[in-house]
Enzyme design. Structure first.
Site, mmCIF file in Angstrom:
data_model
loop_
_atom_site.group_PDB
_atom_site.id
_atom_site.type_symbol
_atom_site.label_atom_id
_atom_site.label_comp_id
_atom_site.label_asym_id
_atom_site.label_seq_id
_atom_site.Cartn_x
_atom_site.Cartn_y
_atom_site.Cartn_z
ATOM 1 N N HIS A 54 0.859 -1.189 0.000
ATOM 2 C CA HIS A 54 0.000 0.000 0.000
ATOM 3 C C HIS A 54 0.892 1.233 0.000
ATOM 4 O O HIS A 54 1.935 1.251 0.656
ATOM 5 C CB HIS A 54 -0.903 0.009 1.244
ATOM 6 C CG HIS A 54 -2.073 0.927 1.107
ATOM 7 N ND1 HIS A 54 -1.982 2.270 1.332
ATOM 8 C CD2 HIS A 54 -3.345 0.687 0.711
ATOM 9 C CE1 HIS A 54 -3.166 2.823 1.122
ATOM 10 N NE2 HIS A 54 -4.017 1.889 0.737
ATOM 11 N N ASP A 108 -7.916 -5.486 -0.539
ATOM 12 C CA ASP A 108 -8.351 -6.308 -1.680
ATOM 13 C C ASP A 108 -8.021 -7.785 -1.516
ATOM 14 O O ASP A 108 -8.644 -8.630 -2.159
ATOM 15 C CB ASP A 108 -7.732 -5.755 -2.975
ATOM 16 C CG ASP A 108 -8.274 -4.373 -3.296
ATOM 17 O OD1 ASP A 108 -7.483 -3.474 -3.615
ATOM 18 O OD2 ASP A 108 -9.505 -4.186 -3.176
HETATM 19 C C1 SDX Z 1 -6.119 0.004 -3.168
HETATM 20 O O1 SDX Z 1 -4.418 4.459 -2.033
HETATM 21 C C2 SDX Z 1 -5.418 3.839 -1.500
HETATM 22 O O2 SDX Z 1 -5.916 4.200 -0.444
HETATM 23 C C3 SDX Z 1 -5.959 2.673 -2.316
HETATM 24 C C4 SDX Z 1 -6.949 1.784 -1.601
HETATM 25 C C5 SDX Z 1 -8.273 2.473 -1.355
HETATM 26 O O3 SDX Z 1 -9.003 2.053 -0.438
HETATM 27 O O4 SDX Z 1 -8.635 3.357 -2.174
HETATM 28 O O5 SDX Z 1 -6.409 1.351 -0.366
HETATM 29 C C6 SDX Z 1 -7.294 0.558 -2.446
HETATM 30 O O6 SDX Z 1 -5.902 0.377 -4.288
HETATM 31 C C7 SDX Z 1 -5.204 -0.925 -2.450
HETATM 32 C C8 SDX Z 1 -3.965 -1.336 -3.327
HETATM 33 C C9 SDX Z 1 -4.421 -2.411 -4.319
HETATM 34 N N1 SDX Z 1 -3.325 -2.720 -5.259
HETATM 35 C C10 SDX Z 1 -2.661 -3.880 -5.199
HETATM 36 O O7 SDX Z 1 -2.843 -4.745 -4.354
HETATM 37 C C11 SDX Z 1 -1.658 -4.066 -6.331
HETATM 38 C C12 SDX Z 1 -0.339 -4.640 -5.776
HETATM 39 N N2 SDX Z 1 0.267 -3.596 -4.941
HETATM 40 C C13 SDX Z 1 1.229 -2.757 -5.543
HETATM 41 O O8 SDX Z 1 1.265 -2.629 -6.907
HETATM 42 C C14 SDX Z 1 1.704 -1.592 -4.689
HETATM 43 O O9 SDX Z 1 1.933 -2.074 -3.434
HETATM 44 C C15 SDX Z 1 0.842 -0.347 -4.632
HETATM 45 C C16 SDX Z 1 0.485 0.142 -6.004
HETATM 46 C C17 SDX Z 1 -0.379 -0.601 -3.854
HETATM 47 C C18 SDX Z 1 1.648 0.730 -3.930
HETATM 48 O O10 SDX Z 1 2.778 0.900 -4.659
HETATM 49 P P1 SDX Z 1 3.874 2.042 -4.423
HETATM 50 O O11 SDX Z 1 3.690 2.724 -3.126
HETATM 51 O O12 SDX Z 1 3.942 2.863 -5.664
HETATM 52 O O13 SDX Z 1 5.152 1.180 -4.272
HETATM 53 P P2 SDX Z 1 6.040 0.724 -5.503
HETATM 54 O O14 SDX Z 1 5.178 0.176 -6.595
HETATM 55 O O15 SDX Z 1 6.977 1.833 -5.828
HETATM 56 O O16 SDX Z 1 6.847 -0.517 -4.882
HETATM 57 C C19 SDX Z 1 7.928 -0.281 -3.959
HETATM 58 C C20 SDX Z 1 8.684 -1.604 -3.929
HETATM 59 C C21 SDX Z 1 9.041 -2.089 -5.330
HETATM 60 O O17 SDX Z 1 10.194 -2.892 -5.210
HETATM 61 P P3 SDX Z 1 11.553 -2.317 -5.900
HETATM 62 O O18 SDX Z 1 11.239 -2.165 -7.369
HETATM 63 O O19 SDX Z 1 11.859 -0.993 -5.208
HETATM 64 O O20 SDX Z 1 12.569 -3.400 -5.607
HETATM 65 O O21 SDX Z 1 7.859 -2.631 -3.377
HETATM 66 C C22 SDX Z 1 7.603 -3.624 -4.364
HETATM 67 C C23 SDX Z 1 7.920 -3.004 -5.700
HETATM 68 O O22 SDX Z 1 8.296 -3.997 -6.627
HETATM 69 N N3 SDX Z 1 6.187 -3.960 -4.293
HETATM 70 C C24 SDX Z 1 5.716 -5.190 -4.468
HETATM 71 C C25 SDX Z 1 4.332 -5.080 -4.287
HETATM 72 N N4 SDX Z 1 4.011 -3.804 -4.023
HETATM 73 C C26 SDX Z 1 5.179 -3.116 -4.038
HETATM 74 N N5 SDX Z 1 6.328 -6.351 -4.746
HETATM 75 C C27 SDX Z 1 5.534 -7.446 -4.837
HETATM 76 N N6 SDX Z 1 4.193 -7.413 -4.676
HETATM 77 C C28 SDX Z 1 3.565 -6.262 -4.404
HETATM 78 N N7 SDX Z 1 2.232 -6.239 -4.246
#
Ligand code: SDX
Length: 382
Positions: free
Chosen positions: A267, A318
């Site tokens: 998140h 989710d």
């Molecule tokens: C919702 O914002 C809200 O409030 C949203 C929400 C709401 O109620 O409205 O809470 C609802 O959208 C929840 C999130 C649902 N999405 C997912 O579950 C998709 C999977 N999650 C990610 O894609 C990610 O965690 C985000 C998009 C939710 C947040 O991403 P950020 O803050 O932009 O972090 P990032 O993508 O820059 O990742 C930072 C690091 C990366 O590693 P490096 O490249 O630095 O080595 O963390 C890793 C990412 O690869 N990472 C993950 C991951 N999420 C982040 N690695 C594996 N699995 C994941 N899910």
């Protein structure tokens, strides 16, 4: 008042405060800090219905009995949708993504809203439009699902509350009290979440003094993405792909080794866990026990443990909602539309707050393109 633009660039606007709001705090009360207008999500999930939560978001206070009765009566009267929308729901090809159908539905509802001629900043008209959207988005989602199943439409019933009526319109039968209650709680948990991407896009849209319907269309389009609302569909696909508890350890080890993004985890704001995921997990455990099949819980557990331990990425809302909706017999194509029909209360509250105290949202871009240069006449270009 103009303030000097910051010369700092925050990718994805991470940590940027884009507005002041009285609707929701992620550093408020309770275990994870999530609070709607000062009430913790733990207390709200425990004690109020989605109708009470929607009233709180829209009107700023929890309703008393009389206010709740008249609010629910307005929502029930607004449930029927225009015949033109029903015809369009039949005409849109079955291959079209349900969130695209919902986006179109909101646009069509705008054309038939009796307050459509009101100026975009008319607060009372915007609240009436918001109440209609809460009612009619649920009807549109349910009707489309029946059409997808080639089943007759089930009309809304005034003797059923919001959660029971929706499940009845989907399944053609009233849900058990356990299922009705669990579904209603999921709507409360999904109702609002501060300045998430879809809420932000709704606020940006109306910051030009565009209308609430245009703002909700923007929000629906934004929520569809798998990094946001679309993640609950993707989370279910993960569980289905694993298929059996004995495959979970191997699957997650290989997915993490491939540096796969595991949907339903991580998140932008919550770094120590999403309070909503903890609450919903309890409902999943309870319903799985009641239906006598904890297979999906036993698949989810090792995945949750490994991603949390190895990546320090706890589950978000989710991850458990995918299982809960499966237990409620809801098709995966409904997962994100349900998120949207719950979140419309939050979206509308933010849009109304923006229109009540507006300033155009217009950030800057950091230019990294070609340096200044002269135009070469066409005849001389190679
Ligand atoms: C919702 O914002 C809200 O409030 C949203 C929400 C709401 O109620 O409205 O809470 C609802 O959208 C929840 C999130 C649902 N999405 C997912 O579950 C998709 C999977 N999650 C990610 O894609 C990610 O965690 C985000 C998009 C939710 C947040 O991403 P950020 O803050 O932009 O972090 P990032 O993508 O820059 O990742 C930072 C690091 C990366 O590693 P490096 O490249 O630095 O080595 O963390 C890793 C990412 O690869 N990472 C993950 C991951 N999420 C982040 N690695 C594996 N699995 C994941 N899910």
């Amino acid at each position: 008042m103009s303030t000097p633009a910051t010369d700092q660039y925050f990718p994805g606007l991470e940590g940027v405060i884009a507005c002041e709001t009285s609707i929701c705090s992620l550093e408020g009360r309770g275990e994870g800090g999530l609070a709607f207008r000062g009430y913790s999500i733990e207390d709200l999930a425990e004690s109020v219905s989605y109708m009470e939560a929607a009233y709180l978001l829209l009107h700023g206070e929890l309703p008393n009995s009389g206010q709740l009765i008249s609010f629910e009566s307005r929502i029930k009267s607004a449930r029927p949708v225009p015949e033109a929308l029903i015809q369009l729901l039949h005409a849109i090809p079955p291959s079209v993504h349900p969130m695209d159908v919902l986006r179109t539905s909101v646009s069509v509802l705008a054309h038939y809203d009796p307050d459509n001629g009101a100026v975009s900043t008319d607060h009372a008209a915007n609240v009436r439009k918001a109440e209609r959207l809460i009612a009619q988005m649920a009807t549109a989602v349910a009707y489309r699902e029946r059409i997808e199943r080639n089943q007759p439409l089930v009309p809304p019933r005034d003797d059923l509350d919001h959660a029971a009526n929706f499940l009845n319109m989907i399944n053609g039968g009233e849900p058990s009290e356990t299922k009705r209650s669990a579904f209603d709680k999921s709507l409360v948990l999904y109702a609002e979440h501060e300045l998430n991407a879809s809420t932000f896009s709704g606020r940006v849209t109306v910051s030009t003094l565009s209308d609430i319907y245009s703002g909700i269309v923007s929000a629906v389009g934004t929520l569809k993405g798998p990094l946001h609302g679309g993640a609950n569909e993707e989370a279910w696909k993960v569980l289905e792909q694993v298929g059996a508890p004995e495959h979970a350890e191997e699957w997650i080890a290989s997915a993490l080794a491939r540096k796969e993004r595991i949907m339903g985890f991580g998140h932008r704001v919550y770094k120590h866990g999403d309070p909503r995921a903890r609450i919903l997990k309890r409902y999943c455990t309870k319903i799985a026990a009641e239906i006598g099949d904890d297979r999906w819980e036993r698949i989810a557990e090792p995945i949750e443990r490994e991603v949390t331990q190895q990546k320090q990425l706890p589950p978000n809302v989710d991850w458990p909602s995918a299982r809960l909706y499966h237990y409620l017999g809801l098709d995966i194509r409904l997962y994100t539309p349900i998120f949207a029909m719950a979140r419309v209360a939050g979206w509308a509250s933010h849009i109304i707050e923006q229109l009540d105290h507006n300033r155009l949202m217009r950030p800057r871009g950091q230019y990294i393109g070609a340096p200044p240069r002269e135009i070469v006449p066409l005849a001389k270009r190679v």
